[in-house]
Design a protein around this motif. Structure first.
Motif, PDB file in Angstrom:
ATOM      1  N   ALA A  43       0.830  -1.208   0.000  1.00  0.00           N
ATOM      2  CA  ALA A  43       0.000   0.000   0.000  1.00  0.00           C
ATOM      3  C   ALA A  43       0.862   1.255   0.000  1.00  0.00           C
ATOM      4  CB  ALA A  43      -0.925  -0.006   1.209  1.00  0.00           C
ATOM      5  N   LEU A  44       1.961   1.237   0.782  1.00  0.00           N
ATOM      6  CA  LEU A  44       2.856   2.396   0.795  1.00  0.00           C
ATOM      7  C   LEU A  44       3.559   2.548  -0.547  1.00  0.00           C
ATOM      8  CD1 LEU A  44       4.111   4.774   2.188  1.00  0.00           C
ATOM      9  CD2 LEU A  44       5.766   3.237   3.284  1.00  0.00           C
ATOM     10  N   THR A  45       3.954   1.435  -1.146  1.00  0.00           N
ATOM     11  CA  THR A  45       4.584   1.491  -2.468  1.00  0.00           C
ATOM     12  C   THR A  45       3.608   2.053  -3.501  1.00  0.00           C
ATOM     13  OG1 THR A  45       6.018  -0.396  -1.936  1.00  0.00           O
ATOM     14  CG2 THR A  45       5.691   0.125  -4.272  1.00  0.00           C
ATOM     15  N   GLU A  46       2.340   1.632  -3.415  1.00  0.00           N
ATOM     16  CA  GLU A  46       1.329   2.143  -4.329  1.00  0.00           C
ATOM     17  C   GLU A  46       1.133   3.649  -4.155  1.00  0.00           C
ATOM     18  OE1 GLU A  46      -3.452   1.538  -5.349  1.00  0.00           O
ATOM     19  OE2 GLU A  46      -2.440   0.202  -3.935  1.00  0.00           O
ATOM     20  N   PHE A  47       1.095   4.105  -2.895  1.00  0.00           N
ATOM     21  CA  PHE A  47       0.940   5.537  -2.615  1.00  0.00           C
ATOM     22  C   PHE A  47       2.143   6.306  -3.148  1.00  0.00           C
ATOM     23  CE2 PHE A  47       0.968   9.392  -0.097  1.00  0.00           C
ATOM     24  CZ  PHE A  47      -0.376   9.717   0.022  1.00  0.00           C
ATOM     25  N   PHE A  48       3.344   5.752  -2.959  1.00  0.00           N
ATOM     26  CA  PHE A  48       4.585   6.362  -3.450  1.00  0.00           C
ATOM     27  C   PHE A  48       4.567   6.480  -4.972  1.00  0.00           C
ATOM     28  CE2 PHE A  48       8.925   5.739  -5.048  1.00  0.00           C
ATOM     29  CZ  PHE A  48       9.638   6.704  -4.358  1.00  0.00           C
ATOM     30  N   GLU A  49       4.143   5.423  -5.638  1.00  0.00           N
ATOM     31  CA  GLU A  49       4.086   5.440  -7.102  1.00  0.00           C
ATOM     32  C   GLU A  49       3.069   6.463  -7.607  1.00  0.00           C
ATOM     33  OE1 GLU A  49       6.475   4.324  -8.773  1.00  0.00           O
ATOM     34  OE2 GLU A  49       5.995   2.312  -9.500  1.00  0.00           O
ATOM     35  N   ALA A  50       1.914   6.542  -6.922  1.00  0.00           N
ATOM     36  CA  ALA A  50       0.889   7.495  -7.338  1.00  0.00           C
ATOM     37  C   ALA A  50       1.359   8.934  -7.192  1.00  0.00           C
ATOM     38  CB  ALA A  50      -0.383   7.276  -6.525  1.00  0.00           C
ATOM     39  N   ARG A  51       2.281   9.191  -6.272  1.00  0.00           N
ATOM     40  CA  ARG A  51       2.857  10.536  -6.105  1.00  0.00           C
ATOM     41  C   ARG A  51       4.079  10.728  -7.010  1.00  0.00           C
ATOM     42  NH1 ARG A  51      -0.862   9.426  -3.352  1.00  0.00           N
ATOM     43  NH2 ARG A  51      -1.854  10.134  -5.269  1.00  0.00           N
ATOM     44  N   ARG A  52       4.434   9.718  -7.760  1.00  0.00           N
ATOM     45  CA  ARG A  52       5.629   9.763  -8.633  1.00  0.00           C
ATOM     46  C   ARG A  52       6.887  10.092  -7.827  1.00  0.00           C
ATOM     47  NH1 ARG A  52       0.555   9.436 -10.710  1.00  0.00           N
ATOM     48  NH2 ARG A  52       0.474   9.657 -12.986  1.00  0.00           N
ATOM     49  N   GLY A  53       7.039   9.429  -6.694  1.00  0.00           N
ATOM     50  CA  GLY A  53       8.205   9.695  -5.853  1.00  0.00           C
ATOM     51  C   GLY A  53       8.136  11.094  -5.258  1.00  0.00           C
ATOM     52  N   ARG A  54       9.130  11.895  -5.531  1.00  0.00           N
ATOM     53  CA  ARG A  54       9.213  13.246  -4.953  1.00  0.00           C
ATOM     54  C   ARG A  54       8.421  14.293  -5.721  1.00  0.00           C
ATOM     55  NH1 ARG A  54      15.440  14.632  -4.253  1.00  0.00           N
ATOM     56  NH2 ARG A  54      15.504  13.820  -6.380  1.00  0.00           N
ATOM     57  N   LEU A  55       7.745  13.901  -6.800  1.00  0.00           N
ATOM     58  CA  LEU A  55       7.151  14.886  -7.701  1.00  0.00           C
ATOM     59  C   LEU A  55       5.950  15.609  -7.108  1.00  0.00           C
ATOM     60  CD1 LEU A  55       7.264  16.184 -10.491  1.00  0.00           C
ATOM     61  CD2 LEU A  55       5.826  14.320 -11.346  1.00  0.00           C
ATOM     62  N   TYR A  56       5.037  14.877  -6.466  1.00  0.00           N
ATOM     63  CA  TYR A  56       3.801  15.478  -5.969  1.00  0.00           C
ATOM     64  C   TYR A  56       3.747  15.452  -4.441  1.00  0.00           C
ATOM     65  CZ  TYR A  56       2.002  15.326 -10.736  1.00  0.00           C
ATOM     66  OH  TYR A  56       1.831  15.512 -12.086  1.00  0.00           O
ATOM     67  N   GLY A  57       3.288  16.543  -3.872  1.00  0.00           N
ATOM     68  CA  GLY A  57       3.074  16.617  -2.436  1.00  0.00           C
ATOM     69  C   GLY A  57       1.756  15.975  -2.051  1.00  0.00           C
ATOM     70  N   PHE A  58       1.546  15.814  -0.740  1.00  0.00           N
ATOM     71  CA  PHE A  58       0.319  15.205  -0.222  1.00  0.00           C
ATOM     72  C   PHE A  58       0.162  15.598   1.242  1.00  0.00           C
ATOM     73  CE2 PHE A  58       3.862  12.277   0.094  1.00  0.00           C
ATOM     74  CZ  PHE A  58       3.794  11.784   1.388  1.00  0.00           C
ATOM     75  N   ARG A  59      -0.971  15.223   1.827  1.00  0.00           N
ATOM     76  CA  ARG A  59      -1.252  15.517   3.232  1.00  0.00           C
ATOM     77  C   ARG A  59      -0.694  14.421   4.152  1.00  0.00           C
ATOM     78  NH1 ARG A  59      -6.053  18.677   4.691  1.00  0.00           N
ATOM     79  NH2 ARG A  59      -6.757  19.911   2.906  1.00  0.00           N
TER      80      ARG A  59
END
Length: 211
Positions: free
Chosen positions: A61-77
Motif C-alpha cells: 500500500a505504501l509502495t502504491e501511494f509512493f508510485e501514485a505521487r511519482r516519488g518526490r514529484l507530488y506533495g500530499f497531506r
C-alpha cells in the motif's frame, strides 16, 4: 505547485518519527560573544515512515501511494500525530482555541493560524495552517460560535470566509484539525522479504513543503 489533495493512510504512519527543524546561522565574535540569526521565518517538519511496517499488504500500500505521487514529484497531506490540532492533541477542539484577528466592520476573510509560545508577545510564533481537515473547523465571533452557514473554509488554503463582516473590535477565533503538506524526500523505496507473509522496509523520508 504540484500537490495531490490526499492524505497518507494513518496505518502506514504508525511508528513514524520526526519533528521540526530550523536553520540558525551562528557567528562567534572575537570577544567570544555570538551573533545568531535565521533566514527561516518558519520551521520545517521532517518525518521517517515505513520502518515499522511488517505486513506485505501494508508495504504494498505504501509502495502504491509512493508510485501514485511519482516519488518526490507530488506533495500530499500527512497527519503529524504530535501536532494536528489547534489545541493539545488530547484536548477537544474549541472555537476559542486560536485568535484569527479582530473585526473592522468590513473584513470577512481570515487565515487559519496556530500560535506557539507564551501569549502574543515577542516569544510567540504564528504558523499559517493551509491544510485544515474538512468538517473540523469551528469559528466564533466575539465569543459566540457560528453555525455551519455562517462561514466557509477553503480546505486547500486554510482561508475562512465569514458570511457577514464582524463588527469593529470583535474577536474572531477558531478551532480545527489540520494536516502537514509534505512530499517524499527520496525517489526510492526498499523492501526486504523476510518470509512469505512478512517483510521489512527501509525508513522512507518525508519533508514539509511550502504551499
Amino acid at each position: 505547485m504540484s500537490f495531490h489533495d490526499v492524505r497518507l493512510p494513518a496505518r502506514l504512519a504508525f511508528g513514524s518519527t520526526g519533528g521540526v527543524e530550523r536553520r540558525t546561522e551562528i557567528v562567534t565574535l572575537g570577544s567570544g560573544y555570538e551573533r545568531r540569526s535565521t533566514p527561516w521565518a518558519q520551521g520545517r517538519r521532517r518525518y521517517l515512515i515505513g520502518a515499522n511496517l511488517r505486513s506485505l499488504d501494508d508495504m504494498a500500500a505504501l509502495t502504491e501511494f509512493f508510485e501514485a505521487r511519482r516519488g518526490r514529484l507530488y506533495g500530499f497531506r500527512f497527519r503529524d500525530f504530535a501536532d494536528f490540532k489547534s489545541c493539545a492533541p488530547g484536548a477537544v477542539v474549541s472555537a476559542a482555541d486560536q485568535a484569527l484577528g479582530t473585526g473592522d466592520g468590513l473584513r470577512t476573510r481570515f487565515d487559519l493560524i496556530k500560535r506557539y509560545g507564551e501569549g502574543e508577545g515577542e516569544d510567540a510564533l504564528e504558523r499559517r495552517v493551509r491544510k485544515p481537515v474538512a468538517g473540523t473547523v469551528r469559528v466564533a465571533v466575539a465569543g459566540v460560535e457560528l453555525d455551519a452557514g455562517g462561514f466557509t473554509v477553503d480546505a486547500a488554503t486554510g482561508e475562512v470566509t465569514l458570511a457577514a463582516a464582524p463588527p469593529v473590535g470583535a474577536a474572531v477565533t477558531a478551532g480545527f484539525e489540520f494536516d502537514v503538506p509534505v512530499r517524499f524526500d527520496a525517489d526510492r523505496i526498499e523492501v526486504t522479504l523476510e518470509s512469505f507473509e512478512a517483510g521489512r522496509m527501509a525508513a522512507v523520508p518525508l519533508i514539509e513543503v511550502r504551499v
